[in-house]
Design a protein around this motif. Structure first.
Motif, PDB file in Angstrom:
ATOM      1  N   UNK A  75       0.830  -1.206   0.000  1.00 19.13           N
ATOM      2  CA  UNK A  75       0.000   0.000   0.000  1.00 19.13           C
ATOM      3  C   UNK A  75       0.863   1.254   0.000  1.00 19.13           C
ATOM      4  N   UNK A  76       1.929   1.240   0.794  1.00 15.03           N
ATOM      5  CA  UNK A  76       2.809   2.401   0.843  1.00 15.03           C
ATOM      6  C   UNK A  76       3.587   2.603  -0.458  1.00 15.03           C
ATOM      7  N   UNK A  77       3.657   1.554  -1.298  1.00 14.45           N
ATOM      8  CA  UNK A  77       4.258   1.706  -2.629  1.00 14.45           C
ATOM      9  C   UNK A  77       3.228   2.133  -3.669  1.00 14.45           C
ATOM     10  N   UNK A  78       1.973   2.342  -3.231  1.00 13.51           N
ATOM     11  CA  UNK A  78       0.933   2.789  -4.149  1.00 13.51           C
ATOM     12  C   UNK A  78       0.268   1.671  -4.921  1.00 13.51           C
ATOM     13  N   UNK A  79       0.360   0.421  -4.418  1.00 10.29           N
ATOM     14  CA  UNK A  79      -0.162  -0.731  -5.162  1.00 10.29           C
ATOM     15  C   UNK A  79      -1.575  -1.107  -4.703  1.00 10.29           C
ATOM     16  N   UNK A  80      -2.434  -0.137  -4.582  1.00  9.15           N
ATOM     17  CA  UNK A  80      -3.786  -0.414  -4.112  1.00  9.15           C
ATOM     18  C   UNK A  80      -4.579  -1.247  -5.116  1.00  9.15           C
ATOM     19  N   UNK A  81      -4.559  -0.867  -6.384  1.00  7.67           N
ATOM     20  CA  UNK A  81      -5.368  -1.583  -7.368  1.00  7.67           C
ATOM     21  C   UNK A  81      -4.958  -3.057  -7.496  1.00  7.67           C
ATOM     22  N   UNK A  82      -3.662  -3.383  -7.567  1.00 10.89           N
ATOM     23  CA  UNK A  82      -3.282  -4.807  -7.573  1.00 10.89           C
ATOM     24  C   UNK A  82      -3.762  -5.557  -6.334  1.00 10.89           C
ATOM     25  N   UNK A  83      -3.760  -4.889  -5.185  1.00  8.37           N
ATOM     26  CA  UNK A  83      -4.269  -5.517  -3.964  1.00  8.37           C
ATOM     27  C   UNK A  83      -5.761  -5.816  -4.092  1.00  8.37           C
ATOM     28  N   UNK A  84      -6.514  -4.874  -4.668  1.00 11.97           N
ATOM     29  CA  UNK A  84      -7.949  -5.079  -4.843  1.00 11.97           C
ATOM     30  C   UNK A  84      -8.208  -6.228  -5.818  1.00 11.97           C
ATOM     31  N   UNK A  85      -7.393  -6.324  -6.864  1.00  9.36           N
ATOM     32  CA  UNK A  85      -7.565  -7.411  -7.838  1.00  9.36           C
ATOM     33  C   UNK A  85      -7.293  -8.776  -7.189  1.00  9.36           C
ATOM     34  N   UNK A  86      -6.237  -8.839  -6.373  1.00  7.15           N
ATOM     35  CA  UNK A  86      -5.933 -10.093  -5.692  1.00  7.15           C
ATOM     36  C   UNK A  86      -7.050 -10.455  -4.715  1.00  7.15           C
ATOM     37  N   UNK A  87      -7.554  -9.463  -4.012  1.00  9.61           N
ATOM     38  CA  UNK A  87      -8.633  -9.711  -3.055  1.00  9.61           C
ATOM     39  C   UNK A  87      -9.886 -10.215  -3.761  1.00  9.61           C
ATOM     40  N   UNK A  88     -10.206  -9.630  -4.922  1.00  4.03           N
ATOM     41  CA  UNK A  88     -11.411 -10.029  -5.660  1.00  4.03           C
ATOM     42  C   UNK A  88     -11.374 -11.503  -6.045  1.00  4.03           C
ATOM     43  N   UNK A  89     -10.170 -12.034  -6.285  1.00  7.06           N
ATOM     44  CA  UNK A  89     -10.032 -13.447  -6.661  1.00  7.06           C
ATOM     45  C   UNK A  89     -10.203 -14.380  -5.457  1.00  7.06           C
ATOM     46  N   UNK A  90      -9.886 -13.893  -4.252  1.00 10.00           N
ATOM     47  CA  UNK A  90      -9.811 -14.773  -3.083  1.00 10.00           C
ATOM     48  C   UNK A  90     -10.954 -14.601  -2.084  1.00 10.00           C
ATOM     49  N   UNK A  91     -11.704 -13.505  -2.176  1.00  7.99           N
ATOM     50  CA  UNK A  91     -12.729 -13.236  -1.178  1.00  7.99           C
ATOM     51  C   UNK A  91     -13.904 -14.207  -1.286  1.00  7.99           C
ATOM     52  N   UNK A  92     -14.531 -14.568  -0.147  1.00 11.82           N
ATOM     53  CA  UNK A  92     -15.737 -15.412  -0.168  1.00 11.82           C
ATOM     54  C   UNK A  92     -16.901 -14.709  -0.868  1.00 11.82           C
ATOM     55  N   UNK A  93     -17.959 -15.454  -1.091  1.00 16.22           N
ATOM     56  CA  UNK A  93     -19.082 -14.974  -1.904  1.00 16.22           C
ATOM     57  C   UNK A  93     -19.726 -13.705  -1.358  1.00 16.22           C
ATOM     58  N   UNK A  94     -19.903 -13.606  -0.040  1.00 18.46           N
ATOM     59  CA  UNK A  94     -20.638 -12.467   0.531  1.00 18.46           C
ATOM     60  C   UNK A  94     -19.728 -11.336   1.005  1.00 18.46           C
ATOM     61  N   UNK A  95     -18.491 -11.326   0.531  1.00 18.53           N
ATOM     62  CA  UNK A  95     -17.523 -10.312   0.967  1.00 18.53           C
ATOM     63  C   UNK A  95     -17.060  -9.440  -0.199  1.00 18.53           C
ATOM     64  N   UNK A  96     -16.439  -8.303   0.139  1.00 14.05           N
ATOM     65  CA  UNK A  96     -15.960  -7.364  -0.876  1.00 14.05           C
ATOM     66  C   UNK A  96     -14.649  -6.747  -0.402  1.00 14.05           C
ATOM     67  N   UNK A  97     -13.916  -6.178  -1.349  1.00 10.29           N
ATOM     68  CA  UNK A  97     -12.690  -5.462  -0.967  1.00 10.29           C
ATOM     69  C   UNK A  97     -13.012  -4.298  -0.046  1.00 10.29           C
ATOM     70  N   UNK A  98     -14.174  -3.654  -0.271  1.00 13.22           N
ATOM     71  CA  UNK A  98     -14.606  -2.571   0.619  1.00 13.22           C
ATOM     72  C   UNK A  98     -14.316  -1.177   0.107  1.00 13.22           C
ATOM     73  N   UNK A  99     -13.550  -1.020  -0.982  1.00 10.64           N
ATOM     74  CA  UNK A  99     -13.236   0.307  -1.520  1.00 10.64           C
ATOM     75  C   UNK A  99     -14.307   0.696  -2.537  1.00 10.64           C
ATOM     76  N   UNK A 100     -14.978   1.816  -2.315  1.00 10.75           N
ATOM     77  CA  UNK A 100     -16.001   2.279  -3.245  1.00 10.75           C
ATOM     78  C   UNK A 100     -15.324   2.868  -4.484  1.00 10.75           C
ATOM     79  N   UNK A 101     -15.866   2.562  -5.650  1.00  7.50           N
ATOM     80  CA  UNK A 101     -15.201   2.958  -6.885  1.00  7.50           C
ATOM     81  C   UNK A 101     -15.124   4.469  -7.023  1.00  7.50           C
ATOM     82  N   UNK A 102     -16.129   5.188  -6.545  1.00  5.64           N
ATOM     83  CA  UNK A 102     -16.084   6.654  -6.676  1.00  5.64           C
ATOM     84  C   UNK A 102     -15.070   7.271  -5.712  1.00  5.64           C
ATOM     85  N   UNK A 103     -14.812   6.609  -4.567  1.00  6.10           N
ATOM     86  CA  UNK A 103     -13.745   7.092  -3.686  1.00  6.10           C
ATOM     87  C   UNK A 103     -12.381   6.918  -4.368  1.00  6.10           C
ATOM     88  N   UNK A 104     -12.195   5.760  -4.992  1.00  8.18           N
ATOM     89  CA  UNK A 104     -10.937   5.516  -5.714  1.00  8.18           C
ATOM     90  C   UNK A 104     -10.756   6.568  -6.806  1.00  8.18           C
TER      91      UNK A 104
END
Length: 486
Positions: free
Chosen positions: A237-266
Protein backbone atom coordinates in the motif's frame (compact mmCIF):
# COMPACT_ATOMS: atom_id res chain seq x y z
CA UNK A 1 -33.02 32.30 50.02
CA UNK A 2 -33.88 29.62 47.48
CA UNK A 3 -33.08 29.78 43.78
CA UNK A 4 -36.77 30.14 42.96
CA UNK A 5 -37.13 33.04 45.42
CA UNK A 6 -34.06 34.80 44.01
CA UNK A 7 -35.38 34.46 40.46
CA UNK A 8 -38.75 35.84 41.52
CA UNK A 9 -37.10 39.09 42.63
CA UNK A 10 -35.60 39.72 39.18
CA UNK A 11 -37.67 41.43 36.50
CA UNK A 12 -37.06 43.21 33.21
CA UNK A 13 -39.07 46.22 32.01
CA UNK A 14 -38.72 46.30 28.23
CA UNK A 15 -40.42 49.71 28.06
CA UNK A 16 -37.76 51.25 30.30
CA UNK A 17 -35.18 53.58 28.70
CA UNK A 18 -32.52 51.79 30.76
CA UNK A 19 -30.55 48.98 29.08
CA UNK A 20 -31.28 45.38 30.03
CA UNK A 21 -27.82 45.12 31.55
CA UNK A 22 -28.32 48.24 33.72
CA UNK A 23 -31.69 47.00 34.97
CA UNK A 24 -30.23 43.65 35.93
CA UNK A 25 -27.19 45.24 37.61
CA UNK A 26 -29.38 47.46 39.79
CA UNK A 27 -31.56 44.55 40.90
CA UNK A 28 -28.56 42.30 41.57
CA UNK A 29 -26.88 44.98 43.68
CA UNK A 30 -30.01 45.42 45.81
CA UNK A 31 -30.35 41.65 46.12
CA UNK A 32 -26.74 40.83 47.01
CA UNK A 33 -26.60 43.08 50.08
CA UNK A 34 -29.60 41.16 51.49
CA UNK A 35 -28.31 37.64 50.86
CA UNK A 36 -26.33 35.62 53.40
CA UNK A 37 -22.69 34.83 52.59
CA UNK A 38 -22.24 31.55 50.66
CA UNK A 39 -25.75 31.79 49.20
CA UNK A 40 -25.70 30.19 45.76
CA UNK A 41 -26.93 32.33 42.88
CA UNK A 42 -28.97 30.82 40.03
CA UNK A 43 -26.84 29.74 37.03
CA UNK A 44 -26.48 32.20 34.15
CA UNK A 45 -28.61 29.95 31.93
CA UNK A 46 -31.48 29.97 34.43
CA UNK A 47 -31.41 33.76 34.78
CA UNK A 48 -31.27 34.14 31.02
CA UNK A 49 -34.23 31.83 30.41
CA UNK A 50 -36.31 33.31 33.24
CA UNK A 51 -35.85 36.91 32.08
CA UNK A 52 -35.75 35.99 28.38
CA UNK A 53 -32.50 37.84 27.80
CA UNK A 54 -29.19 36.62 26.36
CA UNK A 55 -26.53 34.96 28.48
CA UNK A 56 -24.10 37.61 27.27
CA UNK A 57 -26.24 40.26 29.00
CA UNK A 58 -26.41 38.19 32.19
CA UNK A 59 -22.68 37.58 32.20
CA UNK A 60 -21.91 41.27 31.59
CA UNK A 61 -24.17 42.29 34.50
CA UNK A 62 -22.53 39.78 36.87
CA UNK A 63 -19.02 40.88 35.83
CA UNK A 64 -19.25 44.03 37.96
CA UNK A 65 -19.88 42.00 41.11
CA UNK A 66 -17.08 39.53 40.39
CA UNK A 67 -14.69 42.44 40.13
CA UNK A 68 -15.79 44.23 43.29
CA UNK A 69 -15.70 41.01 45.30
CA UNK A 70 -19.41 40.71 46.10
CA UNK A 71 -19.67 37.29 44.40
CA UNK A 72 -17.16 34.51 43.77
CA UNK A 73 -16.85 31.34 41.71
CA UNK A 74 -16.75 28.14 43.81
CA UNK A 75 -15.88 25.60 41.12
CA UNK A 76 -18.70 23.10 40.60
CA UNK A 77 -20.77 24.76 43.34
CA UNK A 78 -21.30 27.72 41.01
CA UNK A 79 -21.48 31.43 41.82
CA UNK A 80 -21.95 32.37 45.47
CA UNK A 81 -22.24 35.49 47.62
CA UNK A 82 -18.79 36.34 48.97
CA UNK A 83 -18.05 35.32 52.56
CA UNK A 84 -17.27 38.66 54.20
CA UNK A 85 -18.77 40.81 56.94
CA UNK A 86 -21.63 42.97 55.74
CA UNK A 87 -20.28 46.11 57.45
CA UNK A 88 -17.35 46.20 55.00
CA UNK A 89 -17.79 48.90 52.35
CA UNK A 90 -19.16 47.40 49.15
CA UNK A 91 -16.40 48.91 47.02
CA UNK A 92 -13.51 47.86 49.28
CA UNK A 93 -10.41 46.86 47.36
CA UNK A 94 -9.77 43.15 48.15
CA UNK A 95 -6.00 43.69 48.08
CA UNK A 96 -6.24 45.86 51.21
CA UNK A 97 -7.33 42.87 53.29
CA UNK A 98 -5.32 40.31 51.39
CA UNK A 99 -8.48 38.53 50.21
CA UNK A 100 -8.19 35.59 47.86
CA UNK A 101 -7.59 36.56 44.29
CA UNK A 102 -10.42 34.24 43.21
CA UNK A 103 -12.88 36.78 44.58
CA UNK A 104 -12.27 38.94 41.52
CA UNK A 105 -12.31 36.22 38.87
CA UNK A 106 -14.56 36.48 35.84
CA UNK A 107 -17.09 33.86 34.80
CA UNK A 108 -15.75 30.60 33.34
CA UNK A 109 -14.91 30.24 29.66
CA UNK A 110 -17.68 28.60 27.67
CA UNK A 111 -16.48 26.11 25.05
CA UNK A 112 -18.84 25.09 22.21
CA UNK A 113 -18.25 21.49 21.04
CA UNK A 114 -20.01 19.31 18.47
CA UNK A 115 -17.88 16.13 18.80
CA UNK A 116 -20.32 14.20 20.99
CA UNK A 117 -19.83 10.54 20.06
CA UNK A 118 -18.93 8.39 23.11
CA UNK A 119 -15.17 8.20 22.54
CA UNK A 120 -15.02 11.87 21.58
CA UNK A 121 -17.09 12.92 24.58
CA UNK A 122 -14.87 10.89 26.91
CA UNK A 123 -11.82 12.66 25.49
CA UNK A 124 -13.23 16.18 25.86
CA UNK A 125 -14.53 15.60 29.37
CA UNK A 126 -11.10 14.30 30.42
CA UNK A 127 -9.22 17.17 28.77
CA UNK A 128 -11.43 19.90 30.25
CA UNK A 129 -11.42 18.29 33.70
CA UNK A 130 -7.61 18.15 33.73
CA UNK A 131 -7.43 21.77 32.56
CA UNK A 132 -9.79 22.89 35.32
CA UNK A 133 -7.69 21.09 37.94
CA UNK A 134 -4.74 23.34 37.17
CA UNK A 135 -6.67 26.49 36.20
CA UNK A 136 -9.15 26.92 39.05
CA UNK A 137 -9.30 30.69 38.53
CA UNK A 138 -10.28 30.39 34.87
CA UNK A 139 -12.33 27.19 34.56
CA UNK A 140 -13.91 26.00 31.30
CA UNK A 141 -17.52 24.94 30.84
CA UNK A 142 -18.47 22.71 27.91
CA UNK A 143 -21.48 23.62 25.76
CA UNK A 144 -22.61 20.66 23.64
CA UNK A 145 -24.04 21.61 20.26
CA UNK A 146 -27.35 19.89 19.58
CA UNK A 147 -27.16 17.36 16.68
CA UNK A 148 -30.21 19.01 15.10
CA UNK A 149 -28.63 22.45 14.88
CA UNK A 150 -28.79 24.07 11.44
CA UNK A 151 -25.56 25.63 10.07
CA UNK A 152 -27.16 29.09 9.93
CA UNK A 153 -28.09 28.99 13.64
CA UNK A 154 -24.51 29.12 14.95
CA UNK A 155 -24.36 32.92 15.26
CA UNK A 156 -27.51 32.90 17.39
CA UNK A 157 -26.14 30.08 19.57
CA UNK A 158 -22.84 31.91 20.12
CA UNK A 159 -24.78 34.85 21.56
CA UNK A 160 -27.46 32.90 23.42
CA UNK A 161 -24.97 30.55 25.08
CA UNK A 162 -22.32 33.25 25.66
CA UNK A 163 -19.71 31.14 23.86
CA UNK A 164 -16.06 32.14 24.30
CA UNK A 165 -14.20 29.37 22.42
CA UNK A 166 -15.74 27.50 19.49
CA UNK A 167 -14.91 24.27 17.70
CA UNK A 168 -15.15 25.33 14.05
CA UNK A 169 -16.68 23.54 11.07
CA UNK A 170 -16.63 24.39 7.37
CA UNK A 171 -20.40 23.89 7.43
CA UNK A 172 -21.00 26.78 9.84
CA UNK A 173 -22.66 29.66 8.02
CA UNK A 174 -21.47 32.98 9.41
CA UNK A 175 -18.95 35.69 8.64
CA UNK A 176 -15.89 35.00 10.78
CA UNK A 177 -15.01 38.69 10.74
CA UNK A 178 -18.31 39.46 12.46
CA UNK A 179 -18.38 36.60 14.97
CA UNK A 180 -14.74 35.80 15.75
CA UNK A 181 -11.96 37.68 17.51
CA UNK A 182 -8.56 37.85 15.86
CA UNK A 183 -6.00 35.45 17.28
CA UNK A 184 -3.85 37.16 19.92
CA UNK A 185 -0.10 37.41 19.11
CA UNK A 186 0.85 34.38 21.25
CA UNK A 187 -1.42 32.09 19.20
CA UNK A 188 -0.66 33.75 15.88
CA UNK A 189 3.04 33.14 16.48
CA UNK A 190 2.45 29.39 16.83
CA UNK A 191 1.25 29.23 13.21
CA UNK A 192 4.89 29.74 12.15
CA UNK A 193 6.45 27.47 14.79
CA UNK A 194 8.58 24.52 13.63
CA UNK A 195 7.07 22.45 16.45
CA UNK A 196 3.78 22.28 14.56
CA UNK A 197 2.70 21.24 11.05
CA UNK A 198 0.96 24.54 10.29
CA UNK A 199 3.73 25.71 7.95
CA UNK A 200 3.67 22.36 6.12
CA UNK A 201 -0.05 22.83 5.59
CA UNK A 202 0.49 26.44 4.46
CA UNK A 203 -2.24 27.24 6.96
CA UNK A 204 -2.83 30.97 7.37
CA UNK A 205 -5.65 32.56 9.33
CA UNK A 206 -6.27 35.56 11.55
CA UNK A 207 -9.11 33.78 13.33
CA UNK A 208 -8.56 30.00 13.52
CA UNK A 209 -5.90 27.55 14.69
CA UNK A 210 -5.91 23.78 13.91
CA UNK A 211 -6.17 21.13 16.62
CA UNK A 212 -5.78 17.93 14.58
CA UNK A 213 -5.56 16.91 10.94
CA UNK A 214 -7.58 14.32 9.07
CA UNK A 215 -6.36 12.38 6.03
CA UNK A 216 -7.91 9.64 3.86
CA UNK A 217 -7.30 6.49 5.92
CA UNK A 218 -7.74 2.85 4.97
CA UNK A 219 -8.48 0.31 7.69
CA UNK A 220 -7.75 -3.31 6.88
CA UNK A 221 -8.84 -6.57 8.46
CA UNK A 222 -5.57 -8.29 9.35
CA UNK A 223 -7.23 -11.60 10.25
CA UNK A 224 -9.09 -11.79 6.93
CA UNK A 225 -5.92 -10.95 5.00
CA UNK A 226 -4.05 -13.78 6.74
CA UNK A 227 -6.87 -16.28 6.06
CA UNK A 228 -6.90 -15.30 2.35
CA UNK A 229 -3.11 -15.37 2.07
CA UNK A 230 -2.83 -11.71 1.04
CA UNK A 231 0.60 -10.68 2.28
CA UNK A 232 2.66 -7.52 2.83
CA UNK A 233 -0.34 -5.19 2.67
CA UNK A 234 1.32 -2.20 4.44
CA UNK A 235 4.44 -2.35 2.26
CA UNK A 236 2.44 -2.74 -0.95
CA UNK A 237 0.00 0.00 0.00
CA UNK A 238 2.81 2.40 0.84
CA UNK A 239 4.26 1.71 -2.63
CA UNK A 240 0.93 2.79 -4.15
CA UNK A 241 -0.16 -0.73 -5.16
CA UNK A 242 -3.79 -0.41 -4.11
CA UNK A 243 -5.37 -1.58 -7.37
CA UNK A 244 -3.28 -4.81 -7.57
CA UNK A 245 -4.27 -5.52 -3.96
CA UNK A 246 -7.95 -5.08 -4.84
CA UNK A 247 -7.57 -7.41 -7.84
CA UNK A 248 -5.93 -10.09 -5.69
CA UNK A 249 -8.63 -9.71 -3.05
CA UNK A 250 -11.41 -10.03 -5.66
CA UNK A 251 -10.03 -13.45 -6.66
CA UNK A 252 -9.81 -14.77 -3.08
CA UNK A 253 -12.73 -13.24 -1.18
CA UNK A 254 -15.74 -15.41 -0.17
CA UNK A 255 -19.08 -14.97 -1.90
CA UNK A 256 -20.64 -12.47 0.53
CA UNK A 257 -17.52 -10.31 0.97
CA UNK A 258 -15.96 -7.36 -0.88
CA UNK A 259 -12.69 -5.46 -0.97
CA UNK A 260 -14.61 -2.57 0.62
CA UNK A 261 -13.24 0.31 -1.52
CA UNK A 262 -16.00 2.28 -3.25
CA UNK A 263 -15.20 2.96 -6.89
CA UNK A 264 -16.08 6.65 -6.68
CA UNK A 265 -13.75 7.09 -3.69
CA UNK A 266 -10.94 5.52 -5.71
CA UNK A 267 -11.78 7.84 -8.63
CA UNK A 268 -12.03 10.86 -6.33
CA UNK A 269 -8.60 10.40 -4.72
CA UNK A 270 -6.62 8.79 -7.54
CA UNK A 271 -7.94 10.46 -10.72
CA UNK A 272 -9.65 13.79 -10.05
CA UNK A 273 -6.60 15.61 -8.62
CA UNK A 274 -4.84 14.98 -11.97
CA UNK A 275 -7.85 16.10 -14.01
CA UNK A 276 -8.37 19.31 -12.04
CA UNK A 277 -4.67 20.22 -12.35
CA UNK A 278 -4.58 19.48 -16.09
CA UNK A 279 -2.52 16.27 -15.92
CA UNK A 280 -4.75 14.37 -18.35
CA UNK A 281 -2.21 11.64 -19.15
CA UNK A 282 -2.20 10.49 -15.52
CA UNK A 283 -5.97 10.90 -15.35
CA UNK A 284 -6.46 8.64 -18.34
CA UNK A 285 -3.97 6.15 -16.90
CA UNK A 286 -6.13 5.76 -13.76
CA UNK A 287 -9.21 5.16 -15.93
CA UNK A 288 -7.31 2.55 -17.95
CA UNK A 289 -6.38 0.79 -14.71
CA UNK A 290 -10.07 0.64 -13.70
CA UNK A 291 -11.04 -0.79 -17.12
CA UNK A 292 -8.29 -3.41 -17.05
CA UNK A 293 -9.14 -4.46 -13.50
CA UNK A 294 -12.80 -4.75 -14.49
CA UNK A 295 -11.93 -7.08 -17.36
CA UNK A 296 -9.94 -9.42 -15.12
CA UNK A 297 -12.44 -9.52 -12.24
CA UNK A 298 -15.06 -12.25 -12.41
CA UNK A 299 -17.12 -10.51 -9.73
CA UNK A 300 -16.84 -6.75 -9.97
CA UNK A 301 -18.72 -6.25 -6.68
CA UNK A 302 -15.77 -7.92 -4.95
CA UNK A 303 -13.29 -5.64 -6.73
CA UNK A 304 -15.07 -2.38 -5.86
CA UNK A 305 -18.17 -1.44 -3.93
CA UNK A 306 -20.46 -0.06 -6.65
CA UNK A 307 -23.79 0.12 -4.78
CA UNK A 308 -24.55 3.52 -3.27
CA UNK A 309 -24.87 2.56 0.37
CA UNK A 310 -24.65 4.97 3.28
CA UNK A 311 -21.14 5.40 4.71
CA UNK A 312 -22.26 3.80 7.98
CA UNK A 313 -23.56 0.75 6.07
CA UNK A 314 -20.05 0.16 4.75
CA UNK A 315 -18.66 0.67 8.24
CA UNK A 316 -21.07 -1.92 9.65
CA UNK A 317 -20.09 -4.40 6.91
CA UNK A 318 -16.42 -3.89 7.79
CA UNK A 319 -17.10 -4.43 11.50
CA UNK A 320 -19.00 -7.62 10.62
CA UNK A 321 -15.92 -8.97 8.83
CA UNK A 322 -17.37 -8.68 5.29
CA UNK A 323 -14.95 -6.04 3.99
CA UNK A 324 -11.18 -6.39 3.70
CA UNK A 325 -10.65 -2.63 3.54
CA UNK A 326 -12.54 0.45 4.69
CA UNK A 327 -11.77 3.96 3.46
CA UNK A 328 -13.02 6.26 6.19
CA UNK A 329 -12.47 9.29 8.33
CA UNK A 330 -11.18 8.18 11.73
CA UNK A 331 -14.17 9.95 13.31
CA UNK A 332 -16.48 7.45 11.57
CA UNK A 333 -15.06 4.73 13.82
CA UNK A 334 -16.25 6.59 16.91
CA UNK A 335 -19.85 5.81 15.96
CA UNK A 336 -19.42 2.16 16.99
CA UNK A 337 -17.10 0.17 19.20
CA UNK A 338 -13.69 -0.73 17.78
CA UNK A 339 -13.50 -3.82 15.52
CA UNK A 340 -13.38 -7.12 17.44
CA UNK A 341 -10.72 -8.45 15.06
CA UNK A 342 -7.11 -7.39 14.60
CA UNK A 343 -6.94 -4.43 12.25
CA UNK A 344 -4.45 -1.89 10.96
CA UNK A 345 -4.36 1.66 9.63
CA UNK A 346 -2.92 2.79 6.30
CA UNK A 347 -2.80 6.13 4.54
CA UNK A 348 -4.64 6.19 1.22
CA UNK A 349 -1.85 6.00 -1.41
CA UNK A 350 -1.69 9.27 -3.31
CA UNK A 351 0.97 10.32 -5.76
CA UNK A 352 2.39 13.49 -4.31
CA UNK A 353 0.24 15.58 -1.99
CA UNK A 354 -1.64 13.97 0.89
CA UNK A 355 -5.04 15.66 0.99
CA UNK A 356 -5.70 16.94 4.48
CA UNK A 357 -8.60 18.44 6.46
CA UNK A 358 -8.31 20.09 9.86
CA UNK A 359 -10.43 20.61 12.95
CA UNK A 360 -9.90 24.15 14.22
CA UNK A 361 -10.64 26.42 17.20
CA UNK A 362 -11.51 30.10 17.39
CA UNK A 363 -12.22 32.75 20.01
CA UNK A 364 -15.55 34.56 19.64
CA UNK A 365 -16.10 38.30 19.89
CA UNK A 366 -18.35 37.58 22.88
CA UNK A 367 -15.31 36.55 24.90
CA UNK A 368 -14.58 38.89 27.81
CA UNK A 369 -11.22 37.29 28.63
CA UNK A 370 -9.24 36.83 25.39
CA UNK A 371 -6.03 36.05 27.28
CA UNK A 372 -7.56 33.12 29.17
CA UNK A 373 -9.24 31.82 26.00
CA UNK A 374 -5.91 31.90 24.19
CA UNK A 375 -4.30 30.08 27.11
CA UNK A 376 -6.93 27.34 26.89
CA UNK A 377 -6.33 26.87 23.15
CA UNK A 378 -2.57 26.73 23.76
CA UNK A 379 -3.25 24.00 26.31
CA UNK A 380 -5.25 22.04 23.69
CA UNK A 381 -2.33 21.99 21.26
CA UNK A 382 0.25 21.23 23.94
CA UNK A 383 2.27 18.00 23.80
CA UNK A 384 0.30 16.22 26.55
CA UNK A 385 -3.14 16.92 25.07
CA UNK A 386 -1.95 16.11 21.55
CA UNK A 387 -0.70 12.73 22.80
CA UNK A 388 -4.07 12.14 24.43
CA UNK A 389 -5.83 13.05 21.17
CA UNK A 390 -3.75 10.48 19.27
CA UNK A 391 -4.28 7.77 21.92
CA UNK A 392 -8.01 8.17 22.61
CA UNK A 393 -9.44 9.70 19.42
CA UNK A 394 -6.73 8.33 17.09
CA UNK A 395 -6.66 11.58 15.14
CA UNK A 396 -3.43 12.90 13.65
CA UNK A 397 -2.06 15.60 16.00
CA UNK A 398 -0.68 18.94 14.80
CA UNK A 399 2.23 18.86 17.27
CA UNK A 400 4.98 17.55 14.99
CA UNK A 401 6.97 15.27 17.37
CA UNK A 402 3.75 13.53 18.47
CA UNK A 403 2.58 13.22 14.84
CA UNK A 404 5.88 11.58 13.81
CA UNK A 405 5.58 9.04 16.62
CA UNK A 406 1.91 8.35 15.80
CA UNK A 407 2.59 7.77 12.08
CA UNK A 408 5.29 5.22 12.91
CA UNK A 409 3.22 3.47 15.59
CA UNK A 410 -0.16 3.34 13.82
CA UNK A 411 0.55 3.49 10.09
CA UNK A 412 3.52 1.12 9.67
CA UNK A 413 5.80 3.92 8.47
CA UNK A 414 9.51 4.35 9.03
CA UNK A 415 10.87 7.54 10.56
CA UNK A 416 11.97 8.79 7.12
CA UNK A 417 8.63 7.88 5.54
CA UNK A 418 6.80 9.67 8.36
CA UNK A 419 8.89 12.80 7.75
CA UNK A 420 8.08 12.57 4.03
CA UNK A 421 4.37 12.33 4.83
CA UNK A 422 4.54 15.52 6.88
CA UNK A 423 6.28 17.29 4.00
CA UNK A 424 3.56 16.12 1.59
CA UNK A 425 0.58 17.34 3.61
CA UNK A 426 -1.72 19.35 1.39
CA UNK A 427 -4.55 21.25 3.06
CA UNK A 428 -7.98 20.78 1.53
CA UNK A 429 -9.26 24.32 1.48
CA UNK A 430 -12.67 25.23 2.82
CA UNK A 431 -15.88 25.57 0.88
CA UNK A 432 -14.67 28.61 -1.05
CA UNK A 433 -12.28 26.44 -3.08
CA UNK A 434 -13.85 25.81 -6.48
CA UNK A 435 -11.70 22.80 -7.39
CA UNK A 436 -12.48 21.13 -4.07
CA UNK A 437 -16.22 21.47 -4.65
CA UNK A 438 -15.87 20.39 -8.28
CA UNK A 439 -14.00 17.28 -7.16
CA UNK A 440 -16.80 16.36 -4.75
CA UNK A 441 -19.52 16.99 -7.36
CA UNK A 442 -17.77 15.00 -10.09
CA UNK A 443 -17.29 12.11 -7.71
CA UNK A 444 -21.05 12.13 -7.04
CA UNK A 445 -22.43 12.79 -10.53
CA UNK A 446 -20.13 10.34 -12.36
CA UNK A 447 -21.03 7.31 -10.24
CA UNK A 448 -23.27 5.66 -12.84
CA UNK A 449 -20.64 6.19 -15.54
CA UNK A 450 -17.92 4.74 -13.29
CA UNK A 451 -20.03 1.62 -12.84
CA UNK A 452 -20.44 1.34 -16.63
CA UNK A 453 -16.71 1.95 -17.17
CA UNK A 454 -15.87 -0.88 -14.76
CA UNK A 455 -18.35 -3.25 -16.43
CA UNK A 456 -16.98 -2.49 -19.90
CA UNK A 457 -20.22 -1.02 -21.27
CA UNK A 458 -18.72 2.48 -21.52
CA UNK A 459 -15.42 3.38 -23.20
CA UNK A 460 -12.87 5.74 -21.72
CA UNK A 461 -13.43 8.24 -24.54
CA UNK A 462 -17.19 8.24 -23.96
CA UNK A 463 -16.63 8.53 -20.19
CA UNK A 464 -14.44 11.59 -20.67
CA UNK A 465 -16.93 13.15 -23.12
CA UNK A 466 -19.79 12.75 -20.63
CA UNK A 467 -17.62 14.22 -17.88
CA UNK A 468 -16.76 17.20 -20.10
CA UNK A 469 -20.47 17.75 -20.74
CA UNK A 470 -21.21 17.74 -17.00
CA UNK A 471 -18.17 19.80 -16.10
CA UNK A 472 -19.53 23.25 -17.04
CA UNK A 473 -22.85 22.63 -15.26
CA UNK A 474 -21.08 21.40 -12.12
CA UNK A 475 -18.66 24.32 -12.24
CA UNK A 476 -21.67 26.66 -12.16
CA UNK A 477 -23.07 24.74 -9.17
CA UNK A 478 -19.74 25.05 -7.38
CA UNK A 479 -19.75 28.83 -7.86
CA UNK A 480 -23.34 29.06 -6.61
CA UNK A 481 -22.36 27.12 -3.47
CA UNK A 482 -19.44 29.47 -2.90
CA UNK A 483 -21.69 32.50 -3.32
CA UNK A 484 -24.26 31.11 -0.87
CA UNK A 485 -21.54 30.36 1.69
CA UNK A 486 -20.23 33.93 1.72
Amino acid sequence: MTTEKILSTLTIDRSSPKSLKSQLEEQLEALLVRLEPETALPPERMISETLEISRVTVRSALEKFYRNGMIVRRGRLGTMVANRKQEFPQQINPFILGMEYEMMQPAPLRFLIYENLPKQKMFWEKVVAEYNETHKNTPVEMVWLSPGTAPDQISEIIKKEAVDVIMMSDFFQFDERQELAKLPPALKKLLTSDQYVFKNLHFESDYQIPFYISVPTILWNQEMAEELGIKNIPERMNRGELLPLLEEAAEKLPEDCSSGIRIWDYFHFKALPDMLTGNMDNFRSVLEGIVQAGKSAADKEKLFVISQNHTLDNLESFLQGKRLFLLANISHLHVYDSPKFRHGYLLFPQKENLLTDTLRFSITKNCLDIQSAAGFIQYLISKDVQELCADIKENLPVYKPVLLEHLQKKYYLTENASSDIIQSLFLRKSSDNENNILSELLGIYMRAELKDLLSGTLSIDDFMKIMDDKYDSLKYRARVRIKNAI
